[in-house]
Design an enzyme around this catalytic site. Structure first.
Site, PDB file in Angstrom:
ATOM      1  CG  LEU A 141      16.212  -0.033  20.069  1.00 36.94           C
ATOM      2  CD1 LEU A 141      16.056   1.269  20.838  1.00 36.94           C
ATOM      3  CD2 LEU A 141      16.227  -1.228  21.029  1.00 36.94           C
ATOM      4  CG  ASN A 173      15.126  -2.410  24.807  1.00 37.15           C
ATOM      5  OD1 ASN A 173      15.279  -3.380  24.067  1.00 37.15           O
ATOM      6  ND2 ASN A 173      13.935  -1.970  25.169  1.00 37.15           N
ATOM      7  N   PRO A 218      16.396   8.389  22.752  1.00 33.22           N
ATOM      8  CG  PRO A 218      14.296   8.395  21.746  1.00 33.22           C
ATOM      9  CD  PRO A 218      15.736   8.693  21.477  1.00 33.22           C
ATOM     10  CB  THR A 231       5.089 -10.494  16.230  1.00 32.05           C
ATOM     11  OG1 THR A 231       5.888 -10.004  17.320  1.00 32.05           O
ATOM     12  CG2 THR A 231       3.624 -10.257  16.572  1.00 32.05           C
ATOM     13  CG  ASP A 232       8.706 -12.280  19.937  1.00 31.64           C
ATOM     14  OD1 ASP A 232       8.204 -11.198  19.557  1.00 31.64           O
ATOM     15  OD2 ASP A 232       9.875 -12.367  20.345  1.00 31.64           O
ATOM     16  CD  GLU A 233       5.760  -6.834  19.986  1.00 26.43           C
ATOM     17  OE1 GLU A 233       4.861  -6.159  20.528  1.00 26.43           O
ATOM     18  OE2 GLU A 233       6.595  -6.350  19.197  1.00 26.43           O
ATOM     19  CE  LYS A 247      -3.927   1.997   2.544  1.00 28.54           C
ATOM     20  NZ  LYS A 247      -4.757   1.863   3.778  1.00 28.54           N
ATOM     21  NE  ARG A 271       6.191   0.694  23.300  1.00 25.38           N
ATOM     22  CZ  ARG A 271       7.028  -0.085  22.622  1.00 25.38           C
ATOM     23  NH1 ARG A 271       7.189  -1.341  22.959  1.00 25.38           N
ATOM     24  NH2 ARG A 271       7.718   0.411  21.614  1.00 25.38           N
ATOM     25  CE1 TYR A 308       2.304  -5.747  14.959  1.00 22.60           C
ATOM     26  CE2 TYR A 308       3.619  -6.048  16.949  1.00 22.60           C
ATOM     27  CZ  TYR A 308       3.386  -6.309  15.607  1.00 22.60           C
ATOM     28  OH  TYR A 308       4.248  -7.142  14.920  1.00 22.60           O
ATOM     29  CB  SER A 309       0.679  -8.033  20.638  1.00 19.94           C
ATOM     30  OG  SER A 309       0.056  -7.471  21.770  1.00 19.94           O
ATOM     31  CB  ALA A 310      -4.783  -7.448  20.589  1.00 25.87           C
ATOM     32  CB  SER A 311      -4.236  -6.310  15.394  1.00 24.38           C
ATOM     33  OG  SER A 311      -2.867  -5.987  15.250  1.00 24.38           O
ATOM     34  CE  LYS A 312       1.446  -9.768  12.671  1.00 23.61           C
ATOM     35  NZ  LYS A 312       1.475  -9.800  11.167  1.00 23.61           N
TER      36      LYS A 312
END
Length: 339
Positions: A193, A252, A208, A125-127, A34, A276, A153-157
């Protein structure tokens, strides 16, 4: 073999297309994207010049468009990378993620079923597993780990994964799902990141870091991921989920300091910011299933892969500078206007 790669102008999708060009030159590849903020047609310059890759601009959630494309192209394999993927963006605008990640997947599944696709592969994803405690180094996500999402995001995946697997059980559509750990490598969008660290450090800008930077991620070099997906679509069992992990767990803050060290930049650039909402603590994947069944294992150690990644960003400044400046958004019009 004709393969549709959705989201192929994004990070992992574009790397997958280049992997196929090098390792499966007999495949005929169609890239559907898209070209939203994270899709960059310029990324595919070399691929499109090869004559073995065709680009189509479109939305996977547009059912009429998708059906017409499948009717015309008669794909053998579909690999769905197309997704909204940035957690912070999902917290701000969850409805966009539901539309693309769930309804878009449903559109592709219905078209695959209607037009006789031989293998549909959902890149996840592992999320979807949530997170692991920081003080349990011997615990890992397996394919049997219950889904426990933390963000829109993770819920949608996770929803897309479950829908994909339901199409196997209900309709017999030959599907596979892969869930990977954090990828890194060339063509990674600068809001993520590692490229964020690199690009900001090169400009001597503050970097950040959420909280104290102690959240742990398992890092997977993108080429290793592309090899795994290729093995799954060629040899994986239909109806199965395969976890793809890098065995490269890093906090991180360690990742940030490693990149700064490679670039010769001071740690004083690090700025700690408010954490976050719902930030997962630790991701770690056990890839024993894909290793045992298909013979895949990660080949790139983090110390090697991160140096290769930094080198790529140093050698391709125009690519990411155009993104930061917003110039990449005009590339499609320059290339295709009037055609």
């Amino acid at each position: 073999m004709k393969i549709l790669v959705t989201g192929g102008a994004g990070f992992i999708g574009s790397n997958f297309i280049y992997y196929l060009l090098e390792n499966r030159p007999e495949y005929e590849t169609v890239c559907l994207d898209k070209l939203t903020y994270a899709g960059n047609l310029k990324t595919l310059d070399s691929a499109l010049k090869s004559g073995k890759v065709t680009f189509v601009k479109g939305d996977i959630a547009n059912r009429d468009f998708v059906d017409e494309l499948f009717e015309k192209q008669r794909f053998d394999v579909v690999v769905n990378f197309a997704a909204e993927s940035h957690v912070d963006r999902s917290i701000e605008s969850p409805e966009v993620f539901l539309q693309t990640n769930i309804m878009g997947t449903a559109s592709l599944l219905d078209a695959s079923r209607k037009h006789g696709v031989k293998r549909y592969h959902q890149v996840s994803t592992d999320e979807v597993y949530g997170d692991l405690p920081l003080d349990a180094a011997d615990s890992f996500f397996t394919e049997e780990t219950p889904i426990h999402t933390s963000s829109p995001y993770s819920a949608s995946k996770a929803s897309a994964d479950l829908l994909t697997l339901a199409y196997f059980r209900t309709y017999g559509l030959p599907v596979t799902v892969s869930r990977c750990s954090n990828n890194y490598g060339p063509y990674h969008f600068p809001e993520k990141l590692i490229p964020l660290i690199i690009t900001r450090a090169l400009n001597d800008e503050n970097i950040p870091v959420y909280g104290q930077g102690l959240n742990v991620r398992d890092w997977l070099y993108v080429e290793d991921h592309c090899k795994a997906i290729t093995m799954i679509i060629e040899k994986g069992r239909a109806g199965e989920v395969y976890n793809i992990g890098g065995h490269n767990e890093k906090t991180n803050i360690d990742v940030v300091k490693t990149v700064l060290s490679i670039l010769g930049k001071p740690e004083s650039l690090i700025t700690y910011v408010k954490d976050r909402a719902g930030h997962d603590l630790r991701y770690a994947i056990d890839p024993a299933k894909i290793s045992g069944e298909l013979g895949w294992s990660p080949e790139t150690k983090f110390d090697e892969g991160i140096k290769k990644t930094v080198k790529w960003y140093l050698e391709n400044k125009t690519w990411w500078e155009d993104i930061i400046n917003g110039d990449y958004k005009d590339y499609y019009e320059k290339m295709y206007s009037g055609r």
